[in-house]
Design a protein around this motif. Structure first.
Motif, PDB file in Angstrom:
ATOM      1  N   ASP A 144       8.264  28.032 -14.275  1.00 26.38           N
ATOM      2  CA  ASP A 144       6.983  27.959 -14.994  1.00 26.38           C
ATOM      3  C   ASP A 144       7.096  28.174 -16.505  1.00 26.38           C
TER       4      ASP A 144
ATOM      5  N   ASP B 139       5.559  26.614 -18.818  1.00 19.75           N
ATOM      6  CA  ASP B 139       4.270  26.564 -19.529  1.00 19.75           C
ATOM      7  C   ASP B 139       3.681  27.966 -19.663  1.00 19.75           C
TER       8      ASP B 139
ATOM      9  N   GLY C 158       3.206  23.272 -10.913  1.00 21.75           N
ATOM     10  CA  GLY C 158       2.763  22.176 -11.770  1.00 21.75           C
ATOM     11  C   GLY C 158       3.322  20.861 -11.291  1.00 21.75           C
TER      12      GLY C 158
ATOM     13  N   ASN D 269      10.741  18.814 -17.271  1.00 23.87           N
ATOM     14  CA  ASN D 269      11.230  20.139 -16.890  1.00 23.87           C
ATOM     15  C   ASN D 269      10.992  20.392 -15.401  1.00 23.87           C
TER      16      ASN D 269
ATOM     17  N   ASN E  32      11.676  22.851 -13.661  1.00 23.49           N
ATOM     18  CA  ASN E  32      11.243  24.214 -13.336  1.00 23.49           C
ATOM     19  C   ASN E  32       9.739  24.418 -13.499  1.00 23.49           C
ATOM     20  N   GLN E  33       9.042  23.386 -14.038  1.00 25.69           N
ATOM     21  CA  GLN E  33       7.584  23.478 -14.083  1.00 25.69           C
ATOM     22  C   GLN E  33       6.986  23.343 -12.676  1.00 25.69           C
TER      23      GLN E  33
ATOM     24  N   ASP F   5       6.328  28.285  -9.564  1.00 26.67           N
ATOM     25  CA  ASP F   5       5.419  29.265 -10.148  1.00 26.67           C
ATOM     26  C   ASP F   5       6.052  30.651 -10.220  1.00 26.67           C
TER      27      ASP F   5
END
Ligand SMILES: Nc1nc2c(c(=O)[nH]1)N[C@H]1C(S)=C(S)[C@@H](COP(=O)(O)OP(=O)(O)OC[C@H]3O[C@@H](n4cnc5c(=O)[nH]c(N)nc54)[C@H](O)[C@@H]3O)O[C@H]1N2
Ligand SMILES: Nc1nc2c(c(=O)[nH]1)N[C@H]1C(S)=C(S)[C@@H](COP(=O)(O)OP(=O)(O)OC[C@H]3O[C@@H](n4cnc5c(=O)[nH]c(N)nc54)[C@H](O)[C@@H]3O)O[C@H]1N2
Ligand code: SF4
Ligand SMILES: [Mo]
Length: 748
Positions: free
Chosen positions: A403, A405, A671, A713, A715-716, A719
């Motif tokens: 995450d 972001d 995401g 990305n 890894n987005q 969570d």
């Protein structure tokens, strides 16, 4: 006029010796050093790009300090004054745990990263420590800690001598190996097969490594612990365990047998989607091979049962008598290891001595999960203050951790952040002060970490290949000054940090009965250290007190820095040797085969017998010409097959109705991202793959080439809630995702 200089490559764990061609102060070429005692001339495309990396015009040349919201060039004095002014008030006002430290992967590839971070953490006296280990190999540290009493005692497969290698969740033909330092890993696998040895690869993808193997098993992601448990149970059931000399050093064998008894091949086969008969064959082959080693890496660690899988690898190496024997898996002995103490009981390894504030996740090895970093910044609790300041060294967690972001926003909210990084990237762009290390040719190199994981004992040291450019500061000095700034003395002599460490180390050594300097005068010993600067004197100290050292005269033929400098291609210290019981530091002084925390986690594994993914799952992959998040800025290494595409099986592509190159939307708990499909039958149906380290489209960075083809990305999709509970390691493989066909842009 050109000249050459030797330099160990810092770009992956293989630690190849390079011969650099240098014109003036510019590196114009790099080839493998054929006389290197370890790598013998091997090089890969990344090492060959050393000159391009060194000369990357996007590298920062001066420190940056944020003034009125904007990062501006500053002097080193201004930068360190700003660090002191930023860190001290936070610690004083909110307590020392409000200042956190984040250490990234390249710290294990630099002299500075090997010598100073522990001093910095000591100076800050913070428990808020996060590193790349918890998105990587923490499960292995925890399993070694529990089995052997030392989280850093990691057995390494004896690649050069084994008759049988079972390789799990690793792709050394792209990665060049990990927790197994072996220049020319591909050549070593080919040599294994050429001498009649067998190679089995377990991976949901038919990787380049799998294509080299005798047998490839496309296991269902996340189920290796079950598979390995079934191999152990088969050995027990069929009377195939043979511990040999190890029997004297283990405890808990009957308990282990009982604890694993219901994980039969027949019981695990449906979950793993591997034939029970094949599992029995694998166990029998392991038992029958004259020598064998099991080696498992990222695909076995970054999963829900990472610690159990890591534990089972060494359990199996033990049950087959292959632990600590040539041809099996052995404990390396590095030249800078501590003076070996006599064998005997130790203090053991304890997990969860403290916990994170928000989710109350246990520490492991003094670290909290990197997956918890964002919440530790952005969430207030009654347990104490959130993190208000961060020291980030060689890390890009906005891309490498779950995450990004959320972490982006959290970093933006900090009172203060300092980054030691050559680039302004997705993470360092949030810093108030950026301290850029010099390019690698201007830095020394020694592998403090990787020599403890190498398939052959050896020692090498490279001095900087070219002098520091005017205005540059050595990364060792940057780290030393960071320690002083953290202590509120930014103007003190950085050499005092090294002098303090030397003094403390010697004060301890002279009191240890097993030390070669027992009873001697520490000041006199310190005065005898050689080296051009503090870090070199510290290296000299470690070498002299180490297992091959001269012991300050105790062994006149032993190692010193001077002797190492006289051997620019390194010194070979021989093949891996049996070392038990000396490395054991468990309370019992033995290998504790069924540690209590592991036993307590087995019911969760038992549940996994019944679990099946409801839909597609995603795994990662690495590309030879890439390295985590930071080599996408070199034109020499990008393009071709090194792209951020979604690998998916033709059946899955047909079901979704996507053609090769068309965009696919991937949605996860954290995401969604959209990436072009790359259809390949080299992946299990129901499994898709995206590489990590991409997503270079955030504003405020200065990596111009990386931004041209930013990728997404992966890894987005996370969570941060999926963890291996014992180690706190992030689950990055086998994660559930939803796939949909994205709208194809109309041709113009
Ligand atoms: N989905 C997914 N995520 C993963 C992984 C995965 O397999 N899948 N792999 C994980 C693994 S194994 C790891 S190790 C992590 C890596 O993640 P990180 O530890 O964040 O490492 P990098 O992404 O390589 O970023 C390294 C940073 O160090 C900087 N740097 C480079 N050289 C130097 C130097 O000499 N000195 C200093 N001070 N800085 C330098 C770079 O500019 C960059 O900012 O990613 C993890 N993330
Ligand atoms: N070129 C290059 N080299 C690198 C790096 C890089 O980014 N690029 N990164 C470096 C770092 S930091 C590290 S830690 C090492 C990692 O080194 P490796 O462990 O060799 O890493 P990968 O190449 O990602 O290989 C992991 C494999 O696990 C498979 N896998 C995924 N899930 C599972 C599973 O559940 N079970 C099994 N059995 N397999 C699974 C994947 O398909 C993949 O092929 O590489 C290092 N070297
Ligand atoms: S294999 Fe690793 S250490 Fe060797 S040249 Fe390539 S990147 Fe460098
Ligand atoms: Mo890693």
């Amino acid at each position: 006029m050109s000249r050459t200089a030797l330099r160990i490559c810092p770009l992956c764990e293989a630690t190849c010796g390079l011969t650099l061609t240098i014109e003036g102060t510019r590196v114009t070429g790099a080839r493998g050093d054929r006389e290197d005692v370890f790598s013998k001339g091997f090089i890969c495309p990344k090492g060959a790009a050393f000159g391009a990396l060194d000369a990357d015009p996007d590298r920062l040349r001066t420190p940056l300090v944020r003034v009125d919201g904007e990062l501006r060039e500053a002097t080193w004095e201004e930068a360190f004054a700003a660090v002191a002014a930023g860190l001290r008030p936070v610690a004083e006002r909110y307590g020392r745990d409000a200042v956190g430290v984040v250490l990234g992967n390249p710290n294990v590839h630099t002299v500075a990263g090997g010598l100073y971070p522990s001093v910095l953490i000591g100076a800050l006296r913070t428990r808020s420590v996060f590193t790349a280990s918890t998105v990587d190999q923490m499960p292995k540290h925890v399993s070694s800690g529990l089995l052997f009493g030392d989280p850093n005692a990691i057995p390494v497969p004896d690649l050069d001598h084994t008759d049988h290698l079972l390789l799990i969740g690793a792709n050394p033909l792209e990665s060049n190996g990990s927790l197994c330092t072996a220049p020319d890993f591909p050549g070593k696998l080919k040599a294994l097969r050429a001498r009649g040895g067998r190679l089995t690869v377990i991976d949901p993808r038919r990787t380049r490594t799998a294509r080299l193997a005798d047998r490839h098993i496309a296991v269902r992601p996340g189920t290796d612990a079950l598979l390995l448990a079934a191999l152990a149970t088969t050995l027990f059931e069929e009377g195939l365990t043979d511990l040999g000399d190890l029997a004297a050093h283990v405890e808990g064998l009957p308990e282990l047998r009982a604890a694993l008894s219901d994980f039969t091949p027949e019981a695990v086969a449906p979950a793993c989607d591997v034939d029970a008969a094949l599992l029995r064959t694998l166990a029998r082959e392991l038992a029958a091979a004259p020598t064998a080693a099991i080696y498992a890496r990222i695909g076995s660690c970054t999963v829900p049962h990472g610690t159990l899988a890591s534990w089972l690898v060494d359990v199996l190496n033990t049950l087959t008598g292959n632990l600590d024997r040539p041809g099996g898996a052995l404990f390396p002995q590095a030249a800078t290891d501590r003076t070996p103490r006599p064998a005997g009981p130790g203090r053991g390894f304890i997990l969860g001595r403290w916990h994170s504030r928000v989710r109350e996740l246990p520490e492991a090895k003094g670290e909290l999960p990197l997956s918890a970093l964002a919440e530790e910044i952005d969430t207030a609790t009654e347990q104490g203050e959130p993190l208000r300041a961060l020291v980030v060294i060689a890390a890009n967690p906005v891309l490498s951790a779950p995450d990004g972001d959320r972490l982006d926003k959290a970093l933006e909210s900090l009172d203060f952040m300092v980054a030691v990084d050559p680039y302004l990237n997705e993470t360092s762009r949030h810093a108030d002060v950026v301290l850029p290390p010099p390019p690698p040719a201007q830095s020394p190199h020694h592998d403090f970490a990787f020599n403890t994981l190498a398939v052959r004992n050896q020692v090498r040291y490279s001095r900087p290949a070219v002098p520091l450019e005017p205005g540059r500061m050595a990364e060792t000095e940057i780290h030393a000054r960071l320690v002083l700034a953290a202590m509120g003395m930014p103007e003190a002599d950085p050499g005092s940090v090294d002098a303090m460490v030397v003094e403390q180390t010697l004060a301890k050594a002279v009191k240890e009965p097993h030390s070669p300097v027992h009873g001697q005068d520490p000041q006199d010993l310190a005065a005898r250290l050689t080296g051009d600067d503090g870090p070199e004197r510290r290296l000299d100290l470690m070498l002299r007190l180490g297992p091959y050292g001269d012991g300050f005269g105790a062994d006149p033929d032993g190692l010193t820095l001077d002797r190492l400098l006289a051997h620019p291609h390194g010194i070979d210290l021989g093949p891996l040797r049996s070392r038990l019981p000396q490395p054991l530091k468990t309370v019992s002084g033995r290998i504790e085969l069924l540690p209590a925390p592991v036993a307590a986690d087995l019911p969760r594994l038992r549940q996994a017998l019944r679990e099946r993914p409801a839909g597609p799952v995603l795994v990662g992959r690495r590309h030879l010409r890439s390295n985590n998040s930071w080599l996408h800025n070199l034109p020499a290494l990008t393009g071709g097959t090194n792209r951020c595409t979604l690998h998916l099986h033709p059946e899955d592509a047909a079901r979704l109705g996507v053609r090769d190159g068309e965009p696919v939307r991937v949605k996860g708990a954290g995401g969604e991202v959209t990436a072009p499909a790359e259809i390949t039958d080299g992946i299990r149906p129901g499994v898709v793959s995206l590489p990590h380290g991409w997503g270079h489209d955030r504003p405020g960075t200065r990596q111009s080439h990386a931004a041209v083809q930013p990728g997404v990305n992966v890894n987005q999709l996370l969570d941060g809630t999926l963890l291996d509970p014992l180690s706190g390691n992030a689950v990055l493989n086998g994660i559930p995702v939803e796939l949909t066909r994205a709208r194809v842009p109309e041709p113009r």
